[in-house]
Each structure stands twice: as C-alpha cells, then as structure tokens.
Design a protein around this motif. Sequence first.
Motif, PDB file in Angstrom:
ATOM      1  N   VAL A   1     -32.368  -9.657 -23.339  1.00 46.44           N
ATOM      2  CA  VAL A   1     -31.047  -9.024 -23.232  1.00 46.44           C
ATOM      3  C   VAL A   1     -30.032  -9.545 -24.236  1.00 46.44           C
ATOM      4  O   VAL A   1     -28.973  -8.954 -24.408  1.00 46.44           O
ATOM      5  CB  VAL A   1     -30.459  -9.118 -21.799  1.00 46.44           C
ATOM      6  CG1 VAL A   1     -31.213  -8.210 -20.853  1.00 46.44           C
ATOM      7  CG2 VAL A   1     -30.404 -10.547 -21.300  1.00 46.44           C
ATOM      8  N   SER A   2     -30.328 -10.650 -24.874  1.00 45.81           N
ATOM      9  CA  SER A   2     -29.356 -11.158 -25.846  1.00 45.81           C
ATOM     10  C   SER A   2     -29.981 -11.415 -27.219  1.00 45.81           C
ATOM     11  O   SER A   2     -29.520 -10.890 -28.224  1.00 45.81           O
ATOM     12  CB  SER A   2     -28.721 -12.445 -25.301  1.00 45.81           C
ATOM     13  OG  SER A   2     -27.867 -13.027 -26.243  1.00 45.81           O
ATOM     14  N   HIS A   3     -31.063 -12.185 -27.261  1.00 46.88           N
ATOM     15  CA  HIS A   3     -31.607 -12.577 -28.560  1.00 46.88           C
ATOM     16  C   HIS A   3     -32.199 -11.377 -29.312  1.00 46.88           C
ATOM     17  O   HIS A   3     -31.913 -11.174 -30.494  1.00 46.88           O
ATOM     18  CB  HIS A   3     -32.650 -13.694 -28.370  1.00 46.88           C
ATOM     19  CG  HIS A   3     -32.080 -14.887 -27.644  1.00 46.88           C
ATOM     20  ND1 HIS A   3     -32.824 -15.974 -27.284  1.00 46.88           N
ATOM     21  CD2 HIS A   3     -30.817 -15.158 -27.216  1.00 46.88           C
ATOM     22  CE1 HIS A   3     -32.049 -16.851 -26.660  1.00 46.88           C
ATOM     23  NE2 HIS A   3     -30.839 -16.369 -26.598  1.00 46.88           N
ATOM     24  N   LEU A   4     -32.989 -10.555 -28.590  1.00 48.90           N
ATOM     25  CA  LEU A   4     -33.583  -9.377 -29.236  1.00 48.90           C
ATOM     26  C   LEU A   4     -32.491  -8.395 -29.686  1.00 48.90           C
ATOM     27  O   LEU A   4     -32.603  -7.791 -30.761  1.00 48.90           O
ATOM     28  CB  LEU A   4     -34.556  -8.697 -28.264  1.00 48.90           C
ATOM     29  CG  LEU A   4     -35.265  -7.435 -28.765  1.00 48.90           C
ATOM     30  CD1 LEU A   4     -36.108  -7.728 -29.998  1.00 48.90           C
ATOM     31  CD2 LEU A   4     -36.136  -6.834 -27.662  1.00 48.90           C
ATOM     32  N   SER A   5     -31.445  -8.247 -28.890  1.00 48.39           N
ATOM     33  CA  SER A   5     -30.354  -7.325 -29.265  1.00 48.39           C
ATOM     34  C   SER A   5     -29.726  -7.754 -30.588  1.00 48.39           C
ATOM     35  O   SER A   5     -29.371  -6.925 -31.418  1.00 48.39           O
ATOM     36  CB  SER A   5     -29.235  -7.311 -28.223  1.00 48.39           C
ATOM     37  OG  SER A   5     -29.748  -7.307 -26.938  1.00 48.39           O
ATOM     38  N   HIS A   6     -29.583  -9.064 -30.775  1.00 46.79           N
ATOM     39  CA  HIS A   6     -28.996  -9.549 -32.030  1.00 46.79           C
ATOM     40  C   HIS A   6     -29.926  -9.275 -33.214  1.00 46.79           C
ATOM     41  O   HIS A   6     -29.483  -8.818 -34.265  1.00 46.79           O
ATOM     42  CB  HIS A   6     -28.639 -11.039 -31.925  1.00 46.79           C
ATOM     43  CG  HIS A   6     -27.352 -11.258 -31.187  1.00 46.79           C
ATOM     44  ND1 HIS A   6     -27.248 -11.169 -29.826  1.00 46.79           N
ATOM     45  CD2 HIS A   6     -26.100 -11.511 -31.637  1.00 46.79           C
ATOM     46  CE1 HIS A   6     -26.002 -11.373 -29.454  1.00 46.79           C
ATOM     47  NE2 HIS A   6     -25.278 -11.583 -30.541  1.00 46.79           N
ATOM     48  N   ILE A   7     -31.220  -9.530 -33.031  1.00 41.56           N
ATOM     49  CA  ILE A   7     -32.164  -9.296 -34.142  1.00 41.56           C
ATOM     50  C   ILE A   7     -32.190  -7.804 -34.483  1.00 41.56           C
ATOM     51  O   ILE A   7     -32.161  -7.416 -35.658  1.00 41.56           O
ATOM     52  CB  ILE A   7     -33.578  -9.789 -33.760  1.00 41.56           C
ATOM     53  CG1 ILE A   7     -33.549 -11.307 -33.571  1.00 41.56           C
ATOM     54  CG2 ILE A   7     -34.590  -9.405 -34.844  1.00 41.56           C
ATOM     55  CD1 ILE A   7     -34.822 -11.895 -33.005  1.00 41.56           C
ATOM     56  N   SER A   8     -32.215  -6.978 -33.452  1.00 37.27           N
ATOM     57  CA  SER A   8     -32.258  -5.537 -33.672  1.00 37.27           C
ATOM     58  C   SER A   8     -31.017  -5.083 -34.447  1.00 37.27           C
ATOM     59  O   SER A   8     -31.103  -4.294 -35.397  1.00 37.27           O
ATOM     60  CB  SER A   8     -32.390  -4.870 -32.303  1.00 37.27           C
ATOM     61  OG  SER A   8     -31.690  -3.690 -32.227  1.00 37.27           O
TER      62      SER A   8
ATOM     63  N   PHE B   1     -32.755 -18.822 -32.205  1.00 39.49           N
ATOM     64  CA  PHE B   1     -34.068 -18.189 -32.411  1.00 39.49           C
ATOM     65  C   PHE B   1     -35.159 -19.251 -32.560  1.00 39.49           C
ATOM     66  O   PHE B   1     -36.285 -19.065 -32.104  1.00 39.49           O
ATOM     67  CB  PHE B   1     -34.046 -17.285 -33.654  1.00 39.49           C
ATOM     68  CG  PHE B   1     -33.077 -16.125 -33.545  1.00 39.49           C
ATOM     69  CD1 PHE B   1     -32.823 -15.525 -32.327  1.00 39.49           C
ATOM     70  CD2 PHE B   1     -32.407 -15.638 -34.665  1.00 39.49           C
ATOM     71  CE1 PHE B   1     -31.925 -14.455 -32.213  1.00 39.49           C
ATOM     72  CE2 PHE B   1     -31.518 -14.578 -34.567  1.00 39.49           C
ATOM     73  CZ  PHE B   1     -31.275 -13.989 -33.344  1.00 39.49           C
ATOM     74  N   LYS B   2     -34.813 -20.372 -33.207  1.00 36.06           N
ATOM     75  CA  LYS B   2     -35.791 -21.448 -33.390  1.00 36.06           C
ATOM     76  C   LYS B   2     -36.176 -22.047 -32.031  1.00 36.06           C
ATOM     77  O   LYS B   2     -37.356 -22.203 -31.713  1.00 36.06           O
ATOM     78  CB  LYS B   2     -35.189 -22.522 -34.310  1.00 36.06           C
ATOM     79  CG  LYS B   2     -36.136 -23.642 -34.636  1.00 36.06           C
ATOM     80  CD  LYS B   2     -35.500 -24.629 -35.600  1.00 36.06           C
ATOM     81  CE  LYS B   2     -36.383 -25.859 -35.760  1.00 36.06           C
ATOM     82  NZ  LYS B   2     -35.724 -26.918 -36.513  1.00 36.06           N
ATOM     83  N   GLN B   3     -35.178 -22.340 -31.220  1.00 40.11           N
ATOM     84  CA  GLN B   3     -35.470 -22.966 -29.926  1.00 40.11           C
ATOM     85  C   GLN B   3     -36.198 -22.036 -28.967  1.00 40.11           C
ATOM     86  O   GLN B   3     -36.945 -22.479 -28.107  1.00 40.11           O
ATOM     87  CB  GLN B   3     -34.171 -23.465 -29.279  1.00 40.11           C
ATOM     88  CG  GLN B   3     -33.623 -24.708 -29.924  1.00 40.11           C
ATOM     89  CD  GLN B   3     -32.494 -25.327 -29.122  1.00 40.11           C
ATOM     90  OE1 GLN B   3     -32.215 -24.956 -27.984  1.00 40.11           O
ATOM     91  NE2 GLN B   3     -31.822 -26.295 -29.731  1.00 40.11           N
ATOM     92  N   ASN B   4     -35.938 -20.727 -29.092  1.00 39.74           N
ATOM     93  CA  ASN B   4     -36.569 -19.787 -28.155  1.00 39.74           C
ATOM     94  C   ASN B   4     -37.622 -18.928 -28.861  1.00 39.74           C
ATOM     95  O   ASN B   4     -37.925 -17.812 -28.429  1.00 39.74           O
ATOM     96  CB  ASN B   4     -35.505 -18.904 -27.492  1.00 39.74           C
ATOM     97  CG  ASN B   4     -35.947 -18.384 -26.141  1.00 39.74           C
ATOM     98  OD1 ASN B   4     -36.831 -18.966 -25.503  1.00 39.74           O
ATOM     99  ND2 ASN B   4     -35.358 -17.290 -25.700  1.00 39.74           N
ATOM    100  N   LYS B   5     -38.185 -19.493 -29.930  1.00 36.46           N
ATOM    101  CA  LYS B   5     -39.105 -18.769 -30.813  1.00 36.46           C
ATOM    102  C   LYS B   5     -40.214 -18.007 -30.059  1.00 36.46           C
ATOM    103  O   LYS B   5     -40.432 -16.825 -30.297  1.00 36.46           O
ATOM    104  CB  LYS B   5     -39.723 -19.797 -31.775  1.00 36.46           C
ATOM    105  CG  LYS B   5     -40.757 -19.266 -32.721  1.00 36.46           C
ATOM    106  CD  LYS B   5     -41.268 -20.398 -33.597  1.00 36.46           C
ATOM    107  CE  LYS B   5     -42.672 -20.071 -34.059  1.00 36.46           C
ATOM    108  NZ  LYS B   5     -43.226 -21.094 -34.942  1.00 36.46           N
ATOM    109  N   LYS B   6     -40.875 -18.675 -29.139  1.00 35.67           N
ATOM    110  CA  LYS B   6     -42.016 -18.049 -28.460  1.00 35.67           C
ATOM    111  C   LYS B   6     -41.611 -16.772 -27.718  1.00 35.67           C
ATOM    112  O   LYS B   6     -42.243 -15.731 -27.842  1.00 35.67           O
ATOM    113  CB  LYS B   6     -42.603 -19.037 -27.444  1.00 35.67           C
ATOM    114  CG  LYS B   6     -43.899 -19.670 -27.921  1.00 35.67           C
ATOM    115  CD  LYS B   6     -44.362 -20.661 -26.927  1.00 35.67           C
ATOM    116  CE  LYS B   6     -45.702 -20.341 -26.356  1.00 35.67           C
ATOM    117  NZ  LYS B   6     -46.187 -21.485 -25.546  1.00 35.67           N
ATOM    118  N   GLN B   7     -40.540 -16.894 -26.929  1.00 38.50           N
ATOM    119  CA  GLN B   7     -40.088 -15.751 -26.137  1.00 38.50           C
ATOM    120  C   GLN B   7     -39.518 -14.655 -27.027  1.00 38.50           C
ATOM    121  O   GLN B   7     -39.678 -13.461 -26.749  1.00 38.50           O
ATOM    122  CB  GLN B   7     -39.016 -16.197 -25.122  1.00 38.50           C
ATOM    123  CG  GLN B   7     -39.494 -17.210 -24.121  1.00 38.50           C
ATOM    124  CD  GLN B   7     -40.624 -16.669 -23.248  1.00 38.50           C
ATOM    125  OE1 GLN B   7     -40.832 -15.458 -23.121  1.00 38.50           O
ATOM    126  NE2 GLN B   7     -41.381 -17.568 -22.650  1.00 38.50           N
TER     127      GLN B   7
END
Length: 279
Positions: free
Chosen positions: A180-187, A231-237
């Motif tokens: 809900v947050s990290h993917l939205s930023h990458i997108s 993104f580095k800390q949550n890389k896997k997810q």
Amino acid sequence: MNIYIIGTGLIGGSMALDIKSIYDDATIFGIDANEKHLEEAINLGIIDQKATENDLINADLVIVAVPVDVALVILPEILNKIGEQTLVFDVGSTKNPICEAIENHPKRRNFMACHPIAGTEFSGPKAAIKGLYEGKTNIICEVEKTTFKLQEKAKDLFKKLGMRIRYMDPKSHDKHIAYVSHLSHISSFMLGKTVIEKEKDEQDIFDMAGSGFESTVRLAKSSPAMWTPIFKQNKKQVIKSLEEYIQNLSNFKKLLEDDNYEEVYNEMQNTNRIKEILK
Ligand SMILES: O=C(O)C(=O)C[C@]1(C(=O)O)C=C[C@@H](O)C=C1
C-alpha cells in the motif's frame, strides 16, 4: 516537559507543531545532522532550541524521525543516553529491522516502534504542517515490549493528535506496507520516468498532462534520500509486490494485444471495488 525531536523534517516537524498546542508546558528541542534544517525549524517556530544527543538525559520524550537507515544506527545510541523514565518512539516506514536492531538493548522497554501512516511528497521543515496526523492511523509494533506506563503516555499523545491506533507484528507490517505504500511509490516513480523519457521536449507532453497524470505521479516528487533506504530494508517484500504488479501489467497488455475488450472492461470493473474500500 522536555521533548526532543530528532530529525526536524516533514514528519518530526509536523509532530512538533501539534505537540506545542497539545502540551502548553512543552519545550521542544531539535536535533538534526542538517544545520540548515535546524535553523529553518527555529525560524518557522517548529522547535524552541537546538540540542545535541548529549542532552537526551533531560528528555521526557524523544521522537526519532530520521531516514530508516539513520534510525538503525542512532537508535541504540539514543537509548544509551536517556534516563529511566524517558519514552522514545520512532516513526519510520519499515518496522522489522528497527525492532530487531534494539531487541536486546537494556533500554528496550523505553522504546515504542511506531509508523504513523501520514505524509506528503514533500520533505524538510518547510513542508511541516499542523494537523497532519488528525484522523490518520498509527501502527504500533511489539507494544508489549514497552513498559506499561510509557505505553499509556504514548497512547495519550496519539489520541490527542487525533490518531487511530492499530497493533501489528513488525513482519506483517513490512509485508502489508510494501503493497500500500512502497509499491505505490515505485509505480509513481516509474510512470514519471516513462513519460519524461518519451519526449525530449518535455514541455510539449506536460502541457497536455491533466489532473489524472498529476495525481498518479504525485509520489514521484518524493525524496530519494528517504525512499532508497526504505526499499533496501524491505527489499524482499517490495520485490514480491513488484512481481505481482508486473504480472498484472503484462496481463493487461496481453488483453489489448488479443483485442479482448470484454476482459479489459472486467479488469477495470473488478478494480472499481477500490471505491468501496477507500471511501
Ligand atoms: O501521501 C504521501 O505522499 C505519502 O507518501 C504518505 C505515506 C504513504 O505511502 O502513504 C508515505 C510514507 C509514510 O511511511 C506514510 C505515508
């Protein structure tokens, strides 16, 4: 009441502004590696005074609002310097690494791992706004590891800031927030990139950009200094969520190639359910 804000940007600064009106006996001290930010925070009335980590022994409350990579380094040092009754909480966007980093610290029970789901695409003290946290959710992880008295103190503040509290384990937090947050930023960043790269004469194409483009690309204005360590800390997810997203994009492309407009329609209609979810 002595309150120390470590990191006087949008998140820490906005909290400081609200805390000032909540507790009229509060003195707000600011600590920031960026001297320019400290000056701005004083001039904007966000903090009352500058301080250093050596002053933390006098703190009633310490709010750690720095990028998540910096938080991992400084949190153990902060816990080394506080008194017995000091409450420390962070506001970082990843939770498992920070919980693991201080798991065995002797002052673990003075710390609460928090993630207020609030922010904007802007950063720095000038971006701080009053009322940022009103009506927002604050995710608290491993609440049972904070002493009961300090839990009460933190919850009282969050209530006065107008926040809803949700409890979650750090791994689940990082898994869900990737979507809900990290993917939205990458997108948003990659949508911005795609359009910027399309035309050399950017002005031409951006003259045609309406509010649709603007709203989907808003997050691409966010700070790379803040987001790279997330993104580095949550890389896997994040990679897992990206794989699912890329699969959905590919499927959609295939439907167009196949002239399968019935399914194109269905894909969008199914996703319209978002109207019910985000009322
Ligand atoms: O609305 C925005 O601009 C945000 O980036 C806010 C947002 C989010 O992704 O929702 C970003 C990071 C924070 O950890 C919490 C909230």
